[in-house]
Design an enzyme around this catalytic site. Sequence first.
Site, PDB file in Angstrom:
ATOM      1  N   GLU A  24      -3.582   7.483  -4.667  1.00 22.99           N
ATOM      2  CA  GLU A  24      -3.913   6.982  -6.014  1.00 22.99           C
ATOM      3  C   GLU A  24      -5.207   7.592  -6.532  1.00 22.99           C
ATOM      4  O   GLU A  24      -6.133   7.789  -5.745  1.00 22.99           O
ATOM      5  CB  GLU A  24      -4.046   5.449  -5.963  1.00 22.99           C
ATOM      6  CG  GLU A  24      -2.733   4.789  -5.622  1.00 22.99           C
ATOM      7  CD  GLU A  24      -2.866   3.287  -5.365  1.00 22.99           C
ATOM      8  OE1 GLU A  24      -3.919   2.710  -5.664  1.00 22.99           O
ATOM      9  OE2 GLU A  24      -1.900   2.712  -4.853  1.00 22.99           O
ATOM     10  N   ARG A  64       0.852  -1.179   0.000  1.00 20.72           N
ATOM     11  CA  ARG A  64       0.000   0.000   0.000  1.00 20.72           C
ATOM     12  C   ARG A  64       0.889   1.230   0.000  1.00 20.72           C
ATOM     13  O   ARG A  64       1.927   1.234   0.670  1.00 20.72           O
ATOM     14  CB  ARG A  64      -0.892   0.031   1.244  1.00 20.72           C
ATOM     15  CG  ARG A  64      -2.072  -0.919   1.199  1.00 20.72           C
ATOM     16  CD  ARG A  64      -3.117  -0.478   0.162  1.00 20.72           C
ATOM     17  NE  ARG A  64      -4.254  -1.356   0.115  1.00 20.72           N
ATOM     18  CZ  ARG A  64      -4.434  -2.333  -0.775  1.00 20.72           C
ATOM     19  NH1 ARG A  64      -3.515  -2.575  -1.696  1.00 20.72           N
ATOM     20  NH2 ARG A  64      -5.523  -3.059  -0.768  1.00 20.72           N
ATOM     21  N   HIS A 113      -1.005   0.424 -10.009  1.00 15.31           N
ATOM     22  CA  HIS A 113      -1.681  -0.530  -9.108  1.00 15.31           C
ATOM     23  C   HIS A 113      -2.307  -1.689  -9.901  1.00 15.31           C
ATOM     24  O   HIS A 113      -3.532  -1.882  -9.891  1.00 15.31           O
ATOM     25  CB  HIS A 113      -2.755   0.177  -8.261  1.00 15.31           C
ATOM     26  CG  HIS A 113      -3.140  -0.614  -7.035  1.00 15.31           C
ATOM     27  ND1 HIS A 113      -3.530  -0.019  -5.855  1.00 15.31           N
ATOM     28  CD2 HIS A 113      -3.194  -1.951  -6.807  1.00 15.31           C
ATOM     29  CE1 HIS A 113      -3.818  -0.957  -4.957  1.00 15.31           C
ATOM     30  NE2 HIS A 113      -3.629  -2.145  -5.520  1.00 15.31           N
TER      31      HIS A 113
HETATM   32  C1  8YV Z   1      -7.089  -4.354  -5.668  1.00 14.69           C
HETATM   33  C2  8YV Z   1      -5.473  -4.873  -4.117  1.00 14.69           C
HETATM   34  O1  8YV Z   1      -7.962  -5.006  -4.857  1.00 14.69           O
HETATM   35  O2  8YV Z   1      -6.382  -6.928  -3.420  1.00 14.69           O
HETATM   36  C3  8YV Z   1      -5.983  -5.813  -3.093  1.00 14.69           C
HETATM   37  O3  8YV Z   1      -5.984  -5.436  -1.909  1.00 14.69           O
HETATM   38  O4  8YV Z   1      -4.846  -3.918  -3.822  1.00 14.69           O
HETATM   39  C4  8YV Z   1      -5.803  -5.082  -5.523  1.00 14.69           C
HETATM   40  O5  8YV Z   1      -5.882  -6.411  -5.885  1.00 14.69           O
HETATM   41  C5  8YV Z   1      -7.659  -4.300  -6.987  1.00 14.69           C
HETATM   42  O6  8YV Z   1      -7.176  -3.136  -7.523  1.00 14.69           O
HETATM   43  C6  8YV Z   1      -9.160  -4.252  -6.999  1.00 14.69           C
HETATM   44  O7  8YV Z   1      -9.653  -3.208  -6.196  1.00 14.69           O
END
Ligand code: 8YV
Length: 323
Positions: free
Chosen positions: A263, A234, A281
């Site tokens: 983001e 993150r 991302h």
């Molecule tokens: C996002 C992610 O979920 O799983 C996570 O926590 O950061 C990614 O896989 C994806 O961008 C869908 O929101």
Amino acid sequence: MSATKTRLLNAGRLPPALLARLAAAYALTTLSEQPDRAAFLAAHGAEFVGLATSAAVGADAALIAALPSLKVISSFGVGLDRIDIAAAKARGIPVGYTPDVLNDCVADTAFGLLIDVARGFSAADRFVRRGGWLQGNLPLGRKVSGARLGLVGMGRIGRAIAQRSTGFEMQVRYHARRPVADVPWPHEPQLAALAQWADFLVVITAGGAGTHHLIDAEVLDALGPEGYLVNVARGSVVDEAALVLALQQRRIAGAGLDVYENEPQVPAALMTLDNVVLLPHIASATHQTRQAMADRVFDNLQSFFATGQPVSAAPPAGTKATP
Ligand code: 8YV
């Protein structure tokens, strides 16, 4: 909308095929399509029994409170940092999420970023496209095989990254709050010591208040001018202003980033640096993995309504949930 179907609110950004599947099984309403969110929730919040969301959107305490009949949350993603797990738990609401199915793709992305920033592949691609090769050669890169890999976090994805590194004959150590019992790699209790030891520091710990700005100027200086940072966790885990400064001043060698503090905003200063690889991302963004995540979101809801438990339920608040 059928009166017999269970009412499900979608607060997230979900793939169209998943939305279609949810709409076939439930009486689905998408929150972002309501012209006045607050008025909609005040008038209709009590009608919803299920909440679908995504990791980036989550479900805060206010949203959970606005849904007094809520029985289950199902989130698209492994990250729980935007979901108020304590608020859900206080109401006995289980939170379904999508662990495991994205381990491979996130680990692949971590390695892709690591190799790219070390060898300068993205920069080299830009060099070729602008005709730079006709004028000369690029500076040499950093060898990956045999290098020291420091992992910040040793959850499911951390293990998958460490496993991949064996093919590159890398040495692995990791930092986590506590040693992980069943892994062969040495635990380093001091993050700065891990950074100092590592050639590549890969961040794969959970986001949220507990890890906010864990990677700060001090850790970056411990990593040093020969060290590279990779972040597939993150953006909040890294002090982005400190990272920009460290990159600009060449106090670290480079960075490979899939995530950012704000983001989709990426600091303008990073755009001009060739020793940084910037991804939007996309660590889990393959057809196969996003399909598996979508299936798990659906199955978590189906399982809850059939058995009272999602297939994959988030650990209780206060438990460390490593991605
Ligand atoms: C996002 C992610 O979920 O799983 C996570 O926590 O950061 C990614 O896989 C994806 O961008 C869908 O929101």
